[in-house]
Enzyme design. Structure first.
Site, PDB file in Angstrom:
ATOM      1  N   GLU A 146       0.916  -1.172   0.095  1.00 28.22           N
ATOM      2  CA  GLU A 146      -0.120   0.065   0.046  1.00 28.22           C
ATOM      3  C   GLU A 146       0.871   1.120   0.032  1.00 28.22           C
ATOM      4  OE1 GLU A 146      -2.880   0.135   3.259  1.00 28.22           O
ATOM      5  OE2 GLU A 146      -2.683   2.628   3.135  1.00 28.22           O
ATOM      6  N   ARG A 189       0.592  10.563   0.219  1.00 30.39           N
ATOM      7  CA  ARG A 189       1.064  11.582   1.315  1.00 30.39           C
ATOM      8  C   ARG A 189       2.329  12.325   0.849  1.00 30.39           C
ATOM      9  NH1 ARG A 189       0.471   7.958   6.783  1.00 30.39           N
ATOM     10  NH2 ARG A 189      -1.440   6.796   6.272  1.00 30.39           N
ATOM     11  N   LYS A 225     -11.086  -1.522   6.644  1.00 27.29           N
ATOM     12  CA  LYS A 225     -10.076  -0.891   7.332  1.00 27.29           C
ATOM     13  C   LYS A 225     -10.386  -0.438   8.745  1.00 27.29           C
ATOM     14  CE  LYS A 225      -6.006   2.490   7.237  1.00 27.29           C
ATOM     15  NZ  LYS A 225      -5.322   2.823   6.643  1.00 27.29           N
TER      16      LYS A 225
HETATM   17  C1  3PG Z   1      -1.167   4.754   8.304  1.00 27.41           C
HETATM   18  O1  3PG Z   1      -2.021   4.997   7.849  1.00 27.41           O
HETATM   19  O2  3PG Z   1      -0.232   5.766   8.673  1.00 27.41           O
HETATM   20  C2  3PG Z   1      -1.152   3.340   8.739  1.00 27.41           C
HETATM   21  O3  3PG Z   1      -2.260   2.955   9.425  1.00 27.41           O
HETATM   22  C3  3PG Z   1       0.112   3.112   9.492  1.00 27.41           C
HETATM   23  O4  3PG Z   1       0.129   3.210  10.970  1.00 27.41           O
HETATM   24  P1  3PG Z   1       1.224   2.655  11.742  1.00 27.41           P
HETATM   25  O5  3PG Z   1       2.496   3.852  11.051  1.00 27.41           O
HETATM   26  O6  3PG Z   1       0.692   3.070  13.189  1.00 27.41           O
HETATM   27  O7  3PG Z   1       1.617   1.377  11.436  1.00 27.41           O
END
Ligand code: 3PG
Length: 228
Positions: free
Chosen positions: A59, A63, A147
């Protein structure tokens, strides 16, 4: 006299095959790495290291300015990987990621517009929920796979266990605050398909170009989580 306008309460329905597509993707590996890249160049060695470690579903979060270029590049160069787009927050981003070649979409939350985009697009959506009310909105559209975000501060495994009573057919990919130490607490639940997390490719290892370290993390994760 004009006829009173009938209120349109019809909701578009997601074909069940799209829930199946999401479940197939989520069953390919116990963890989906959540990857945020600052450059296109770093994305290839990181993704190759993850693939070599046994992780095939990736994924890429939208960002950073390079995210769509990364998705395009990885989709072309690594056909054996399933490259999806995360942090989809608007239908516009959905369509941009689709054009870039993403083969699945993940959103941190949901809106009617996003759920509609997931119904009409050929590319399946894993919509994010944090509450039962949000899940109910998704269910109205026949979304059955979600999710659960941010998992650790939204009730963690206990919340998902409680959801399995009234929502026995619904399954989740919890994400947010998950690591190798607590992933199994989620994966042992019957309504958890896989978990998501950024721990496989942390920023420091990427900055150090420590591809071997990322491969090792992927291997350790894969072995530990597959064994249960
Ligand atoms: C996110 O969207 O940042 C993910 O859910 C990852 O979360 P994490 O950094 O706590 O694994």
């Amino acid at each position: 006299m004009g006829m009173q306008k009938q209120k349109n309460i019809m909701t578009s329905k997601l074909p069940s095959s799209k829930n199946d597509q999401i479940e197939t993707l989520c069953s390919m590996s116990p963890v989906i790495p959540v990857l945020t890249f600052e450059t296109v160049e770093e994305a290839l060695p990181v993704s190759e290291a993850l693939l070599e470690g046994g992780i095939t579903v990736l994924e890429i979060t939208l960002r950073t300015p390079v995210a769509l270029d990364v998705i395009k590049m990885l989709s072309e160069k690594l056909p054996e990987a399933k490259v999806g787009a995360g942090t989809i927050t608007t239908p516009e981003l959905y369509h941009s990621a689709e054009e870039a070649g993403a083969c699945f979409m993940v959103s941190p939350g949901l809106t009617n517009e996003l759920l509609e985009a997931g119904v009409t697009s050929d590319i399946p959506l894993l919509p994010g929920i944090q509450t039962i009310s949000e899940m109910l909105l998704g269910l109205q559209y026949n979304y059955q796979r979600f999710k659960f975000f941010p998992a650790s501060v939204s009730g963690g495994p206990q919340a998902l266990k409680a959801y399995s009573g009234p929502f026995g057919d619904v399954k989740f990919c919890p994400t947010g605050g998950i690591s190798l130490d607590n992933a199994q607490d989620y994966l042992k639940l019957s309504n958890v398909m896989c978990v998501g997390g950024s721990w496989l490719a942390p920023k420091n290892l990427i900055e150090e170009k420590n591809w071997a370290g990322i491969k090792q993390r992927a291997q350790e994760t894969f072995i530990k989580l597959q064994q249960g």
